[in-house]
Design a protein around this motif. Structure first.
Motif, mmCIF file in Angstrom:
data_model
loop_
_atom_site.group_PDB
_atom_site.id
_atom_site.type_symbol
_atom_site.label_atom_id
_atom_site.label_comp_id
_atom_site.label_asym_id
_atom_site.label_seq_id
_atom_site.Cartn_x
_atom_site.Cartn_y
_atom_site.Cartn_z
ATOM 1 N N SER A 1 0.850 -1.194 0.000
ATOM 2 C CA SER A 1 0.000 0.000 0.000
ATOM 3 C C SER A 1 0.883 1.241 0.000
ATOM 4 O O SER A 1 2.105 1.155 0.027
ATOM 5 C CB SER A 1 -0.906 0.006 1.233
ATOM 6 O OG SER A 1 -0.157 0.332 2.400
ATOM 7 N N THR A 2 0.266 2.394 -0.006
ATOM 8 C CA THR A 2 1.030 3.645 0.021
ATOM 9 C C THR A 2 1.722 3.865 1.364
ATOM 10 O O THR A 2 2.524 4.780 1.502
ATOM 11 C CB THR A 2 0.095 4.834 -0.290
ATOM 12 O OG1 THR A 2 -1.081 4.744 0.523
ATOM 13 C CG2 THR A 2 -0.314 4.847 -1.756
ATOM 14 N N SER A 3 1.407 3.017 2.361
ATOM 15 C CA SER A 3 2.097 3.078 3.652
ATOM 16 C C SER A 3 3.350 2.210 3.661
ATOM 17 O O SER A 3 4.097 2.194 4.637
ATOM 18 C CB SER A 3 1.162 2.626 4.784
ATOM 19 O OG SER A 3 0.096 3.528 4.977
ATOM 20 N N ILE B 1 -0.520 0.360 -4.032
ATOM 21 C CA ILE B 1 -1.979 0.435 -4.101
ATOM 22 C C ILE B 1 -2.521 1.440 -3.097
ATOM 23 O O ILE B 1 -2.119 1.450 -1.930
ATOM 24 C CB ILE B 1 -2.596 -0.951 -3.827
ATOM 25 C CG1 ILE B 1 -2.080 -1.961 -4.854
ATOM 26 C CG2 ILE B 1 -4.121 -0.890 -3.861
ATOM 27 C CD1 ILE B 1 -2.454 -3.386 -4.548
ATOM 28 N N GLN B 2 -3.416 2.289 -3.553
ATOM 29 C CA GLN B 2 -4.052 3.269 -2.668
ATOM 30 C C GLN B 2 -5.205 2.574 -1.949
ATOM 31 O O GLN B 2 -6.300 2.425 -2.471
ATOM 32 C CB GLN B 2 -4.581 4.453 -3.490
ATOM 33 C CG GLN B 2 -5.281 5.535 -2.669
ATOM 34 C CD GLN B 2 -4.387 6.110 -1.591
ATOM 35 O OE1 GLN B 2 -4.476 5.697 -0.436
ATOM 36 N NE2 GLN B 2 -3.542 7.045 -1.963
ATOM 37 N N THR B 3 -4.920 2.102 -0.747
ATOM 38 C CA THR B 3 -5.906 1.316 0.008
ATOM 39 C C THR B 3 -6.716 2.147 0.994
ATOM 40 O O THR B 3 -7.664 1.655 1.582
ATOM 41 C CB THR B 3 -5.201 0.202 0.794
ATOM 42 O OG1 THR B 3 -4.271 0.805 1.721
ATOM 43 C CG2 THR B 3 -4.460 -0.736 -0.138
ATOM 44 N N GLY B 4 -6.317 3.408 1.188
ATOM 45 C CA GLY B 4 -6.987 4.234 2.185
ATOM 46 C C GLY B 4 -6.240 4.268 3.509
ATOM 47 O O GLY B 4 -6.627 4.978 4.431
ATOM 48 N N MET B 5 -5.151 3.487 3.616
ATOM 49 C CA MET B 5 -4.346 3.466 4.837
ATOM 50 C C MET B 5 -3.383 4.647 4.845
ATOM 51 O O MET B 5 -2.786 4.959 3.825
ATOM 52 C CB MET B 5 -3.547 2.172 4.941
ATOM 53 C CG MET B 5 -4.379 0.943 5.142
ATOM 54 S SD MET B 5 -3.345 -0.509 5.381
ATOM 55 C CE MET B 5 -4.598 -1.761 5.636
ATOM 56 N N THR B 6 -3.256 5.267 5.995
ATOM 57 C CA THR B 6 -2.312 6.372 6.138
ATOM 58 C C THR B 6 -1.587 6.249 7.471
ATOM 59 O O THR B 6 -2.054 5.563 8.375
ATOM 60 C CB THR B 6 -3.036 7.735 6.090
ATOM 61 O OG1 THR B 6 -3.980 7.795 7.173
ATOM 62 C CG2 THR B 6 -3.759 7.926 4.770
ATOM 63 N N GLY B 7 -0.477 6.925 7.594
ATOM 64 C CA GLY B 7 0.231 6.954 8.866
ATOM 65 C C GLY B 7 1.383 5.967 8.934
ATOM 66 O O GLY B 7 1.468 5.014 8.164
#
Length: 224
Positions: free
Chosen positions: A29-31, A113-119
């Motif tokens: 993911s993007t994280s 993948i842009q999964t909506g996870m951040t941080g």
């Protein structure tokens, strides 16, 4: 004394394997990052160390013919919980290997993948390792050497699970639970100093707001 020690050791293993699962979720993911890969490496090694300690202790106790029937029933219950934790660790390690191969860090072959996870996942890894702050090594071989090590460790964990089944004959279906299913979900979760926020996640289902627009509710996962 033996039962309390076993419970403490098993709790430690469960905490680390839970942290490892949350870290694996962020892979690809993007994280995802170099730091995350190092966190995964250290966390899974910690889990394996705890697994060996749990196996040694429980195996010794269950082979003791002098323990009472009540104590044996409790050790068998802890053994089943330990076996379940090992199976989950094995599954997550395999998932980590597959995703790690698909999404290399040093020479990316595809977009994350842009999964909506951040941080950051730093707090989760620190919780698993029981340290205030994680220290990173900036390993340049994280995509090659570490994945080879992971593959070897998966084989070792698989063999460990098989050996456990051979050395100790405990039928999971014969073990009686001490609380009803889902009891831990009904208890109030305390979010204090010992709890760690993991990753914020956007829910998949949108909610209509008062102005007629659409908003997404953001939730946060915690490990106690």
């Amino acid at each position: 004394m033996g039962k309390e020690e076993c419970k403490t050791m098993l709790d430690a293993l469960n905490k680390v394997t839970a942290c490892y699962r949350h870290l694996v979720i962020a892979l690809g993911s993007t994280s995802d990052s170099q730091n995350l890969r190092e966190e995964l490496k250290k966390t899974r090694k910690k889990a394996q160390e705890l697994a060996v300690a749990n196996r040694t202790k429980l195996t010794s106790l269950l082979k003791d013919k002098s323990i009472s029937k009540e104590d044996r029933a409790e050790y068998e219950r802890l053994w089943v919980l330990f076996s379940s934790s090992m199976e989950l660790l094995e599954v997550d390690m395999k998932r980590s290997l597959e995703i790690g191969q698909e999404f290399p860090i040093k020479v990316p072959t595809r977009h994350f993948i842009q999964t909506g996870m951040t941080g950051s996942t730093n707090a989760v890894a620190a919780r698993a390792m029981s340290v205030q702050n994680m220290k990173y090594e900036a390993d340049s071989n994280i995509d090659t050497a570490d994945l080879r090590d992971l593959q070897t460790e998966i084989t070792q964990v698989t063999q460990m699970v098989e050996e456990m089944e051979m050395k100790v004959q405990v039928a999971p279906w014969a073990v009686v639970a001490k609380q009803e299913a889902g009891a831990e979900l009904k208890s109030n979760m305390s979010v204090g100093n010992s709890s760690v926020g993991v990753i914020s996640i956007c829910e998949e289902e949108p909610k209509d707001d008062e102005s007629g627009g659409i908003m997404y509710i953001r939730s946060i996962l915690f490990i106690k």
